[in-house]
Each structure stands twice: as structure tokens, then as C-alpha cells.
Design an enzyme around this catalytic site. Sequence first.
Site: not given
Ligand code: BG6
Length: 490
Positions: A116, A160, A206, A334, A336, A395
Site C-alpha cells: 500500500r 495521504h 484518515e 487503521n 493502532y 495500517e
Molecule cells: C497514521 C498515518 O496515522 O499513523 C501514517 O496514516 C502515520 O501516515 C502513522 O505515519 C503513525 O503516526 P504518527 O503520527 O506517529 O506519525
Amino acid sequence: MPGKFSRRRFAKLAGLSAVAMSATPAKSQKRGAKPKSAPRAAARFPNGFVWGTATSAYQIEGAVLEDGRGSSIWDTFAHQPGKIEDGSNADQANDHFHRYKEDVGLLRELGVKAYRFSVAWPRVFPDGDGAPNPKGLDFYDRLLDELLANGISPYATLYHWDLPQSLQDRFGGWQSGETSRAFANYAGYVAGRLGDRVKTIFTLNECARFVDFGYGAGIDAPGLKLPQAVVNQVRHNAALGHGLAVQAIRAKGRADIKLGPAENIAACVPAIDTPENVRAAEIATREMNAGFLNVILEGKYTDAFLAYAGKDAPKHTADELRIISSPIDFVGLNIYAPQFYVVAAEHAPGFDVLPFPASFPHMNSEWLRIGPETAYWVPRLAAKVWNLDTIYISENGTSAVDQLAPDGKIYDLDRIMYLRNYLAQLQRATAEGVPVRGYFLWSLMDNFEWIYGLEKRFGLYHVDFKTQRRTPKLSASFYRNVVARNGAGA
Ligand code: BG6
């Protein structure tokens, strides 16, 4: 143990029980007989599961002045003193524009079959609209050919965050529907030109972040702190841009192109797994994502969202809602960190959000709280709430300190810990039939991490930004093993 530790104390330090240390082999276990331990469970992902990694144009390409590329809001923002923590910018970044062949080689080393990446809008339309740059897609032509020659399927993101600066200057960027229409025009153009090789397209990456952080909190480009009514309108215009782009791609691209957003869904998790809390987390998933995911999937703003927004609610027409909710093929999530731990509540709309204790653990980025179960609940709840049949984890990954060991290697066991636990929970979801079809690890290599500059490292490959040398971290071996086994490795 020699001198220093007693045998019992060593056992304690090593996390073993003293009983186990002193035990003689069990009587029932005859010499030469096979141990009775159960075979390791085969926690595999479904056949055909897509394994990939993710990057984005501005974060890796560099070459910001080459081949007629226009300027983007991130070029402008990153060059303003004090905006980027380490004072860096992405003028060079990973120099991927020139090193893409080497980087496709890294993908091949990992064994992934998908990648991606994002297309830089200001390379294609330097002013965002008007005449396309004749050389604008040349780089992506080369990249696609290289990927396909190596058996790697391209998954392209159209936006992006690198909005052409000219659209910001002339229309206030996403504050205006002009930008939504320009985005659709660009999307149709790219799909028409690359659609022979790109079969999966993510529209916006995002929305929640670039709207709220870029136009509300002023943390990201374009760095504006606008009133809530304007922020809500910006989000609406972005959703409209997504819908118009879907229509333009369907009109100009090939029929076999699959489309959807890649959204940092507001990740709701039941604090404790009870039927009431799970129901509450479903309600929360819908309401906490009312401004983007829910409106594009349901075609309306929820009553609670409109009541909460009051006079700040976005102005919209029925026709716009119809465009925004144009049918899509998948949803990219995405994922995290857990964002909201939810419990059931008697009052409307039926849930409460619990406060995070100060001691809640996080990874090397403060925002990156550790909640592996997020990778189970979020796709499960999203599939249920919106009746989805195809989800990609567009992600997932973590930053880490990634120090070079004396032997020159990087033993990023913390990243492996994070990935192993999240992947185990994702596997649990797929085993229960949650329709997650693929996973894109953020990121292939360390890159320009927006306001954190070059200091937050998310890559499977370490990048020395002075020499541009790429070095695999231990997590690259971990991920190669996951991909090869089609299993989480828990
Ligand atoms: C996501 C984004 O928010 O997380 C990415 O789509 C980004 O582009 C990644 O690099 C990590 O976030 P950050 O804010 O810690 O750079």
C-alpha cells in the site's frame, strides 16, 4: 549456579518455579517416549489472506521539486519553524523516488504479496486542478511495473494528506467543495491511467485525523484552528470528496477496481466482555464514527451526532448524502490503539466511555496505547454495525527506539511483542468469521513521521537518513515468518 545465586534463587529470577527445577522426570513418561505436550495449535489466517506493508508518498518519496511536482500543504507546514519536533522536513525523506527498486526488493525479501503506497496529488496536478502534469504519473508507472514484475499487488491510496498548496491558497483546502470536486477529478484521472495495473484504491487516508488535527487543533498541516462549525463542514467536504471520487473512478476507471477509504476508525472496545457492554460498544462504534465512516456507510448523520453538533452541524443536502454514501467495496481500518473503552449505560445513546488511568501502558509514542484486543473488537464491531463483507487492516504497527546493538543489528523485541499480540487478536477475529481479508503493516521502513519528523521509527527496516542505508530489524524476520506461515506466531 556458581557461587552468586542459589539454584532456587536462579529459578525465581528466571521465572521458573523451584518445583519444576527440582522435579525428576514424571514416572509415566517412559524413556524414549514422545512428550505428551499438545501439538502447537495452528493459528492460521484464512487462505488467500493478503499480507502487505504500507507507506505514503510525502513520508518517503523526497524529490519534492522533480518532474514538475507542485507544492503541498505539508511542504509548507514542515518548513515553518517549530512545527516538526526535530526540525526536519521531507524534502529528501527516504529518497524513495530514486530508490524505489531497492525498496521493492525489501518487500520481496519480506515475502509480502501486497504493497500500500500513496500517489502524490501535487505530482499529478501541481495546482490540484486544471491541467495535469504530463510527467506526473511517470514515477508511479515505474513503481507499478517494478511491483508487478516482483509479483506484488499495488494498493494505491489517493490522498495521504499532501493537499496541493494551491487548493489551500485559493479555496481554503477542504473548507470548500471546490477541493472535493478537484479531488474527484484527480481520482478519476489516476484511475483512468493506472487502473490497468492497480485493482484496489483507497480514497482518503484518515479523514478523522487530517480534519481534526489539520483544521481544528492546528497540529498537522495546514495548521489551522478553526471553529467547530467549520471543522464539521471540512469533514463533510472530505466525505463528499470521497463520494465524488468513488463516482469518478467508477465512471473513468475499469469495472474491476475495488474501492474504499482507509480510516483511523474511532476504536471502541468493550471494557469487559459482557453482552451489554458489547452492545454498548456497537452503539459507540456507530456514534463515535458518525462524522465520516457512518455517514459514508449509512448515508445519513446520526440523530445523536446532529443533536450534539447543534448549530455547528455541517450544512448538507440529500443529494450530497447520496453521493457520500456511493457503494464501496471494502473498508480499510487503521488500527493502532484502543481509543474508547466502553461500558453499557442506561441513558441515551446507551454507553459510557471510561477514563484512561495514568499508568495505562503505551509504546514509544505516547498516543500509542497498547491494547491488542483492539485488533479483535474493532473489525468485529465494524463488520456487525455496518454489515461489511470485506475489511482490510490498512495500517497497524508501532514506533520503537530501535537502538543499534554493538553487533550492528536492531533487536526490536518491543515491536515484535506489539505485533505478535495484535496479530494473535486479529487471527482470533478471522477464526470467528470476521471478514478481514488483508493486513498492511505500518511501515515498510522508517520514514518522515509527520510532526515527529525522523525520530519516531515505525519501520521493519531501519533507515539511516544520512546514508539512506536500509537495514532489516529483527521485526523484519518476525514478519517474514508470519507471512510465510500465514500465522500470527503467538
Ligand atoms: C497514521 C498515518 O496515522 O499513523 C501514517 O496514516 C502515520 O501516515 C502513522 O505515519 C503513525 O503516526 P504518527 O503520527 O506517529 O506519525
